[in-house]
Design a protein around this motif. Structure first.
Motif, PDB file in Angstrom:
ATOM      1  N   ALA A  55       0.831  -1.209   0.000  1.00 23.14           N
ATOM      2  CA  ALA A  55       0.000   0.000   0.000  1.00 23.14           C
ATOM      3  C   ALA A  55       0.865   1.258   0.000  1.00 23.14           C
ATOM      4  N   LEU A  56       1.976   1.227   0.725  1.00 20.81           N
ATOM      5  CA  LEU A  56       2.878   2.377   0.759  1.00 20.81           C
ATOM      6  C   LEU A  56       3.481   2.634  -0.615  1.00 20.81           C
ATOM      7  N   LYS A  57       3.897   1.568  -1.287  1.00 19.30           N
ATOM      8  CA  LYS A  57       4.468   1.723  -2.626  1.00 19.30           C
ATOM      9  C   LYS A  57       3.434   2.277  -3.609  1.00 19.30           C
ATOM     10  N   ASN A 110       1.277   6.734  -6.816  1.00 14.31           N
ATOM     11  CA  ASN A 110       0.132   7.572  -7.180  1.00 14.31           C
ATOM     12  C   ASN A 110       0.156   8.932  -6.504  1.00 14.31           C
ATOM     13  N   GLN A 111       1.199   9.154  -5.696  1.00 19.50           N
ATOM     14  CA  GLN A 111       1.356  10.417  -4.971  1.00 19.50           C
ATOM     15  C   GLN A 111       0.115  10.736  -4.128  1.00 19.50           C
ATOM     16  N   THR A 112      -0.323   9.701  -3.378  1.00 19.78           N
ATOM     17  CA  THR A 112      -1.471   9.854  -2.483  1.00 19.78           C
ATOM     18  C   THR A 112      -1.022   9.603  -1.053  1.00 19.78           C
ATOM     19  N   ALA A 113      -1.893   9.941  -0.130  1.00 21.71           N
ATOM     20  CA  ALA A 113      -1.566   9.762   1.288  1.00 21.71           C
ATOM     21  C   ALA A 113      -1.624   8.281   1.653  1.00 21.71           C
TER      22      ALA A 113
END
Length: 358
Positions: free
Chosen positions: A113-115, A120-123
């Motif tokens: 999820a972090l990758k 996607n440059q999301t939080a």
């Protein structure tokens, strides 16, 4: 669970009182020592329940921290069981290995999820429940464990093949067992439920999501409890004196049948009150409830005998003394480890069908 569980009668007990008539059931006299031990067990059990129940109900990081705390003590008991000194790096590696097996779901899926969030440059927000679809142990971890323990055995003559097999087996078993404890608590918040064509995301959240774990833990505890009392008062026929000389067939049948009856009733009652433990574990799917209720005590007994076998092999009575009359953490968690793993696998199969093998 401790070697004293499901006993026929303590060694210091007096002889059973003579029965009057051939059909009257004889009741064993447990003696003063047995009554004192029983009081101690009840007291420790009440304290454990008082500690665990709020963490189970609140779930989330509360339950995660509770499981992790007891896992650290269990790992210490695993290391000390062979009753001989090992090199410090064996201790360190075993701690890291078992913890990594236990929280592999957290490392793997949150890492993915972090990758994805970075791409996607999301939080990114860490989650315990969002990716918990099945039990998961790292194949890389298994390979590293095999390589490490065999390498140590090759370079040190005081680390035998028995030690390799013991540490490798217990690392996977304890890690997977404690992961199953978290799986049964977090899985109900992961599953997607559809009501009238709409996704009901909050149907199994908050305290209602704790019912699955309570169902399994209740079945394990009731099996141990009923087997202990039935075996203590009515036990006559030993099951396996080589491994656990005080366990009786009367205790086994009493624990299995009564535990299954009570846990089935629990699941059906909470569903009748509008809070099924899972979508496929309700009144309409009562047969699955019965299956799991029967599986829990059987695998709980398997865990009991398996850890008793380890204690017999190394020649000690309890894994520890932290729980007083109950012994160590592994003496309490032996049945629960096997029961939780088995229940988790059945739950995954029920909800995923043959995708279980994917």
């Amino acid at each position: 669970m401790s070697e004293e569980e499901k006993t026929k009668a303590p060694e210091t007990a007096t002889q059973p009182a003579p029965s009057h008539g051939h059909n009257k059931i004889q009741v064993n006299d447990i003696g003063a020592k047995g009554r004192a031990s029983l009081k101690s067990r009840i007291l420790v059990a009440v304290v454990l329940i008082a500690m665990a129940l709020p963490c189970i109900i609140f779930g989330g990081w509360y339950w995660f921290a509770f499981v992790l705390l007891f896992l650290l003590i269990a790992i210490h008991e695993v290391i000390k069981a062979p009753q001989k000194p090992f090199h410090w790096y064996i201790y360190l590696f075993t701690y890291i290995l078992i913890i990594s097996f236990t929280i592999w779901f957290l490392i793997k899926y949150n890492g993915q999820a972090l990758k994805a969030a970075q791409d996607n440059q999301t939080a990114f927000t860490p989650s315990l429940e969002a990716y918990f679809s099945r039990l998961d142990v790292s194949l890389y971890g298994i390979a590293v464990a095999l390589g490490f323990y065999f390498f140590v055995a090759i370079i040190h003559d005081d680390f035998s093949l028995n030690d390799v097999c013991y540490f490798f087996t217990l690392s996977i078993l304890v890690g997977l067992g404690f992961q199953a404890l978290m799986f049964l608590r977090f899985y109900p918040t992961y599953i997607k439920v559809t009501v009238n064509g709409q996704e009901a995301t909050n149907l199994f959240r908050w305290w209602t999501s704790s019912l699955l774990l309570i169902f399994v833990v209740l079945g394990t505890i009731l099996n141990d409890t009923f087997a202990y009392f039935v075996g203590m008062f009515f036990g006559k026929h030993h099951m396996n004196e080589r491994i656990s000389p005080k366990k009786t067939w009367e205790g086994f049948w009493g624990g299995w049948i009564l535990s299954a009856l009570f846990t089935t009733a629990f699941a059906l009652i909470v569903d009748a009150c509008g809070t099924p433990i899972l979508p496929n574990l309700d009144l309409n799917h009562w047969y699955w409830v019965v299956v799991i209720a029967l599986v829990i005590p059987l695998f709980g007994d398997l865990g009991d005998f398996s850890f008793s076998l380890i204690k017999r092999f190394f020649g000690f009575k309890d894994f520890g003394t932290i729980l007083k009359a109950h012994g160590g953490i592994l003496d309490r968690a032996d049945s629960l480890i096997f029961a939780c793993i088995a229940a988790s696998i059945v739950v995954i199969f029920i909800n995923g069908g043959w995708d279980f093998f994917a």
